[in-house]
Design a protein around this motif. Structure first.
Motif, PDB file in Angstrom:
ATOM      1  N   VAL A  67       1.001  -1.466   0.177  1.00 23.61           N
ATOM      2  CA  VAL A  67       0.254  -0.035   0.053  1.00 23.61           C
ATOM      3  C   VAL A  67       1.227   1.447   0.572  1.00 23.61           C
ATOM      4  N   GLU A  68       1.841   1.086   1.381  1.00 25.45           N
ATOM      5  CA  GLU A  68       2.503   2.565   1.016  1.00 25.45           C
ATOM      6  C   GLU A  68       3.535   2.779  -0.026  1.00 25.45           C
ATOM      7  N   VAL A  69       4.179   1.585  -0.965  1.00 28.51           N
ATOM      8  CA  VAL A  69       4.484   1.739  -1.840  1.00 28.51           C
ATOM      9  C   VAL A  69       4.112   2.139  -3.256  1.00 28.51           C
ATOM     10  N   LEU A  70       2.805   1.582  -3.262  1.00 27.07           N
ATOM     11  CA  LEU A  70       1.646   2.539  -4.294  1.00 27.07           C
ATOM     12  C   LEU A  70       1.722   3.760  -4.065  1.00 27.07           C
ATOM     13  N   LEU A  71       1.209   4.374  -2.998  1.00 31.66           N
ATOM     14  CA  LEU A  71       0.450   5.179  -2.454  1.00 31.66           C
ATOM     15  C   LEU A  71       2.273   6.447  -2.595  1.00 31.66           C
ATOM     16  N   ASP A  72       3.457   5.996  -2.600  1.00 33.36           N
ATOM     17  CA  ASP A  72       4.401   7.089  -2.892  1.00 33.36           C
ATOM     18  C   ASP A  72       4.460   6.949  -4.801  1.00 33.36           C
ATOM     19  N   MET A  73       4.223   5.843  -5.812  1.00 32.19           N
ATOM     20  CA  MET A  73       4.105   6.187  -6.792  1.00 32.19           C
ATOM     21  C   MET A  73       3.427   6.926  -7.496  1.00 32.19           C
ATOM     22  N   MET A  74       2.126   7.070  -6.895  1.00 33.00           N
ATOM     23  CA  MET A  74       1.011   7.634  -6.767  1.00 33.00           C
ATOM     24  C   MET A  74       1.581   9.186  -6.334  1.00 33.00           C
ATOM     25  N   ALA A  75       1.498   9.548  -5.487  1.00 31.42           N
ATOM     26  CA  ALA A  75       1.974  10.711  -5.174  1.00 31.42           C
ATOM     27  C   ALA A  75       3.209  11.233  -6.724  1.00 31.42           C
ATOM     28  N   GLN A  76       4.152  10.864  -6.623  1.00 29.84           N
ATOM     29  CA  GLN A  76       5.492  10.754  -8.388  1.00 29.84           C
ATOM     30  C   GLN A  76       4.125  11.076  -8.927  1.00 29.84           C
ATOM     31  N   SER A  77       3.617  10.234  -9.989  1.00 28.94           N
ATOM     32  CA  SER A  77       2.460  10.803 -10.821  1.00 28.94           C
ATOM     33  C   SER A  77       1.946  11.914 -10.755  1.00 28.94           C
ATOM     34  N   LEU A  78       1.581  11.986  -9.433  1.00 35.60           N
ATOM     35  CA  LEU A  78      -0.016  13.306  -9.500  1.00 35.60           C
ATOM     36  C   LEU A  78       1.792  14.804  -9.429  1.00 35.60           C
ATOM     37  N   ASN A  79       2.532  13.810  -9.119  1.00 34.13           N
ATOM     38  CA  ASN A  79       2.774  15.761  -8.887  1.00 34.13           C
ATOM     39  C   ASN A  79       3.070  15.756  -7.600  1.00 34.13           C
ATOM     40  N   MET A  80       2.779  15.016  -6.512  1.00 37.01           N
ATOM     41  CA  MET A  80       2.146  15.337  -5.272  1.00 37.01           C
ATOM     42  C   MET A  80       3.541  15.560  -4.526  1.00 37.01           C
TER      43      MET A  80
END
Ligand code: FES
Ligand code: FES
Lengths: 758, 157
Positions: free
Chosen positions: A366-379
């Motif tokens: 979960v936490e790795v995917l959220l990190d990837m999400m943040a990166q893709s959303l530029n957040m």
């Protein structure tokens, strides 16, 4: 607060431990005692076609040899999956399984006699890869005959709320990944050890290195047919547990059996290799997971499919299967949520409960995917998390009742202390920061062995000596629960801790407690102890008010004195005790804890229900050597919401210990097998972090003051491990730009990922 | 193999014994003298919990044949500070929470006492190195290291 609650308090048994006086199971011995040695399987999956113990039986010094058919009743920690025998009956299911046991006058004689046992096996196809266990096999190849559809699947746990799969299909912002986790083990320093004494009044006393005397008591009774009221199980000082001493074990039952059979005291202590292969540690896990978010970074759905490799027997596996999924319902609000966990049987050492039970591996994902999400959303990854936290006093999608929740404060603390905003993404190549959050149950609201008793009962006794003795079945496994009982009594009665002593974890003397697991002790036993000692105070106040003609409510218990505000009445503790006991003598007050009724009414709704949940946020800093692939974790900032730190010294210790264990699983620990044989069953090859690997640690305790916890407290023993691993994984990404989807993160894996990336 | 008659000096008292020729000091201490403060974590030389002093130097008693200890002085956890007072190392392990389950603790004490006596000015890094043979699964080492720093300071003063 006037007493020691909330103050850093050394453990009451610390001096005994530091002088070598504390007695662990193997330190006990009895006159006329026998020693046990085990004959273990060299096959992974085989029928026992011949077993010849005659030479062993007649070996000098041997008093008894036990085999499977002597104690054929199956057992298991969960009454729903009693799939194990103390000694293999008819067939063996893993290399190392006990096939016979010898009790002899000396350990040497027992070991030599074991060498004389002869066995012939008829091998059966063995399953080592959990994926093979998902397939249909020939009936005779099934590891257990009770599994369904001709497959070796022990349990399928599945829950789904609001069709996450539909959302994920159309989601614009979606992150998916396939993750793989090696099995890891508890590696407590004290090997398992059991001393069973057959008393000549036909009762059995068992002194065993166990976290849950109650389970052992029940299972010994079941397997050996000894009535419950003739058994006493005592836990001596325990050299660590972490979940690995919470099942009732074959060696414990066998030792009890041999004591009953020979009518003598019998002891068994494991070698380190036996500890490793007994295992019951964290399941090797493979999972795919998808998470979606809207454009603002609000999580819209999460779905995951998980396979956990259970090994040969059930252990806590049904619970583990559920925990893998349900414990992802926090700390973020996720309305479309689903999981399926399949636990397979394989011909390896069984897996069970280990610190952070069930949720550690999927939490990483979960936490790795959220990190990837943040990166893709530029957040910023912290900002993304902040947007998604559950509020206080809410229900999750699966109807977990969230009460206090300090996760925002946790994240805020580590973010500030690590100087995240100025350093994340800005450190030189090879160095990085990563963040992750977590949450965990503070005791399971539903007991594993169903009953109508409270979760725990504590008795507080006051007698002529002015001493309070706290009787509790709770097991101090090194986490300091005995000290907690003393602190609470001292607090409620306004006396110093010296006046309070404990009798704990003895099923004959102490009121039953369901054990030290699921991080339940502080919350449940704490509440019961508070009630019991409050009642003692009220009884004393009642007696004093009568004798001294003052209203009971006006009496203050403080500083070992009992007085009114104006000190017109001012008694020493001893004077107060004398008045309280006049005409009645010693008395005992009782407190108990029952969890409130919680949860929805769908199937599976009970898994993960807890009267409170702990929360945490961690940031790790790493140094990755791009030439060797070696990862060094240099610093960890950990913030954990434990409600209220009743003993900050011990809360910090739990968080620091969690960092150690999380670090080990993240970068170095792995149960390695070759054809079902563990090939690293020692501390040289199974590498737990040493003092040199230990990072700097900056611990922050967040106190959200839970309304139902004792003095506001929640758990701290397991929750803190969850964020540790993913914070390290995410820091490696910040350092060198690779996503580690497989644990442990060895130098080879880092190098090959970096090559892929280049 | 076979039994040998020896005298072994443990905690300043000399004991006559019959020991097996391949017997380890750990076995002798725990099983013949019933000095159970010395712990057996692995019996393979990997965990440090069995550490005792042999002529003032820390050794892994599980790796030390008893026959090699004849005419030497063995000190166990029971003999630290003559067993009466807490050594500063013990005092700060208690005070700073440098132990939880306590199983590694006797070994930590028996490693740290001679280490700090020899290296009174040890840095944090050096303390970590000195402790690297003692596995602890509970504490994450932080509070052990804190305790040893404080003990060193007191031993210096
Ligand atoms: S018991 Fe000697 S090093 Fe582990
Ligand atoms: S305190 Fe438990 S192993 Fe060190």
């Amino acid at each position: 607060m006037s007493g020691s609650i909330g103050k850093p308090t050394p453990f009451i048994d610390a001096v005994q431990k530091v002088t070598g006086q504390a007695m662990y199971a193997d330190d006990y011995r009895m006159p006329n005692m026998l020693y046990v040695s085990f004959f273990r399987s060299t096959e992974s999956h085989a029928k026992i076609s011949k077993l010849d113990i005659s030479e062993a039986e007649s070996y000098p010094g041997v008093c008894a040899v036990a085999i499977g058919k002597d104690i054929p009743i199956s057992f298991g920690v969960l009454p729903i999956s009693p799939d194990e025998n103390a000694i293999a009956v008819e067939k063996v299911r893993y290399k190392g399984e006990i096939v016979a046991a010898v009790a002899a006058e000396t350990i040497k004689a027992a070991r030599e006699a074991v060498e004389k046992i002869k066995v012939v096996y008829e091998p059966i196809k063995a399953f080592f890869d959990p994926k093979d266990s998902l397939e249909v096999c020939a009936p005779e190849e099934q590891i257990h005959s009770h599994t369904k559809n001709g497959k070796n699947i022990h349990k399928t746990a599945e829950l789904r709320f609001n069709e996450p799969e539909k959302e994920l299909e159309i989601a614009k912002n979606k992150q998916s990944g396939f993750f793989k986790f090696a099995g890891v083990t508890h590696a407590f320093t004290e090997p398992h050890s059991t001393l069973a004494i057959w008393n000549r009044d036909d009762t059995l006393t068992v002194i065993s290195a166990t976290q849950v005397p109650f389970y052992l008591h029940k299972n010994i009774s079941k397997v050996l047919g000894i009535p419950l009221h003739k058994i006493q199980v005592k836990k001596p000082t325990l050299g660590g547990g972490f979940g690995g001493k919470s099942d009732p074990f074959p060696h414990e039952i066998i030792t009890a059996y041999l004591a009953k059979k020979t009518k003598r005291p019998v002891k068994c202590t494991f070698s380190r290799e036996e500890v490793f292969i007994t295992h019951h540690g964290r399941h090797p896990t493979e999972l795919s997971m998808s998470v979606s978010c809207d454009d603002d970074g609000i999580i819209t759905a999460l779905d995951t499919d998980i396979i956990i490799d259970g090994g040969a027997y059930g252990s806590f596996g049904v619970v583990t299967s559920y925990y893998n999924g349900v414990l992802l319902q926090g700390p973020y609000k996720i309305n479309k949520f689903g999981f399926r966990t399949r636990r397979t049987y394989t011909n390896k050492h069984q897996c069970g409960a280990m610190r952070g039970h069930g949720a550690v591996n999927p939490r990483y994902a979960v936490e790795v995917l959220l990190d990837m999400m943040a990166q893709s959303l530029n957040m910023d990854p912290c900002d993304l998390r902040n947007k998604n936290f559950l509020p206080e006093n809410t229900l999750t999608v699966g109807e977990f009742r969230i009460t206090s929740n300090g996760v925002r404060e946790c994240l805020e603390a580590v973010r500030r202390k690590s100087d995240w905003d100025n350093r994340y993404g800005k450190l030189p190549f090879g160095r990085g920061l990563g963040v992750a959050c977590g949450f965990f149950i503070s005791g399971s609201a539903l007991p594993i062995i169903w009953n109508r008793y409270p979760q725990t009962v504590v008795h507080a006794k006051l007698d002529f000596d002015g001493r309070i003795v706290m009787f509790s079945g709770a097991s101090d496994i090194g986490q300091g629960s005995d000290t907690l009982l003393v602190q609470i009594a001292a607090e409620e009665l306004g006396i110093s801790m010296e006046y309070v002593q404990v009798e704990t974890a003895d099923t004959k003397i102490t009121p039953v407690d369901l054990g030290s697991y699921s991080s339940r002790v502080t919350f449940m036993v704490g509440n019961a102890a508070k009630t019991a000692t409050t009642k003692v105070r009220e009884e004393m106040a009642k007696a004093i008010s009568k004798e001294k003609d003052v209203t009971a409510e006006n009496l203050i218990f403080n500083n070992c004195r009992i007085h009114t505000k104006d000190k017109s009445i001012d008694l020493s503790w001893e004077e107060g005790v004398e008045i309280a006991l006049a005409g009645r003598g010693a008395f005992v007050e009782s407190g108990y804890y029952i969890s409130p009724k919680l949860g929805g009414d769908f199937k599976g709704s009970g898994a993960g229900l807890s009267p409170a949940y702990s929360f945490g946020a961690f940031i790790s800093e790493v140094d990755v050597n791009p030439n060797t692939g070696a990862v060094i974790v240099t610093k960890v900032w950990g913030a954990h919401d434990c409600g209220k730190a009743l003993n900050p010294l011990s809360v910090e210790g739990q968080i620091e210990g969690s960092i150690h264990m999380g670090l080990g699983q993240a970068i170095s620990e792995e149960m390695r097998y070759h054809n079902g044989q563990q090939i690293n069953a020692n501390f040289f090859d199974y590498r737990i972090p040493s003092s040199l690997d230990t990072p700097d640690m900056d611990i922050t305790i967040i106190e959200s003051n839970d309304a139902e916890g004792p003095y506001g407290a929640k758990e701290a023993g397991e929750g803190p491990i969850h964020p540790v691993l993913p914070s390290i994984g995410n820091a490696i990404y910040d350092a060198v730009g690779i996503r580690m989807m497989e644990l442990p993160i060895t130098p080879e894996k880092v190098l090959s990922k970096m090559k892929e990336n280049a | 193999m076979g039994l040998k008659q020896i005298e072994l000096t443990v905690n300043d008292f000399s004991h006559p014994f019959l020991v097996e020729s391949d017997e380890t000091l750990l076995f002798t201490l725990r099983n013949r003298l019933y000095l159970t403060g010395t712990k057996e974590g692995c019996n393979q030389g990997t965990c440090g919990s069995c550490t005792v002093l042999l002529d003032g130097k820390p050794v892994l008693s599980c790796m030390t044949p008893t026959l090699r200890c004849v005419e030497k002085k063995v000190i166990t956890i029971e003999g630290i500070s003559s067993g009466e007072n807490l050594h500063p190392v013990q005092k700060y392990l208690v005070k700073n929470g440098g132990l939880q389950c306590g199983f590694c603790t006797p070994g930590v004490v028996m490693t740290a006492v001679p280490f700090l006596e020899e290296n009174p000015d040890a840095s944090r890094r050096e303390i970590k190195e000195g402790l690297s043979g003692n596995l602890c699964r509970c504490t994450g080492y932080k509070k052990i290291i804190d305790a040893l720093e404080n003990a060193a300071a007191e031993m210096r003063s």
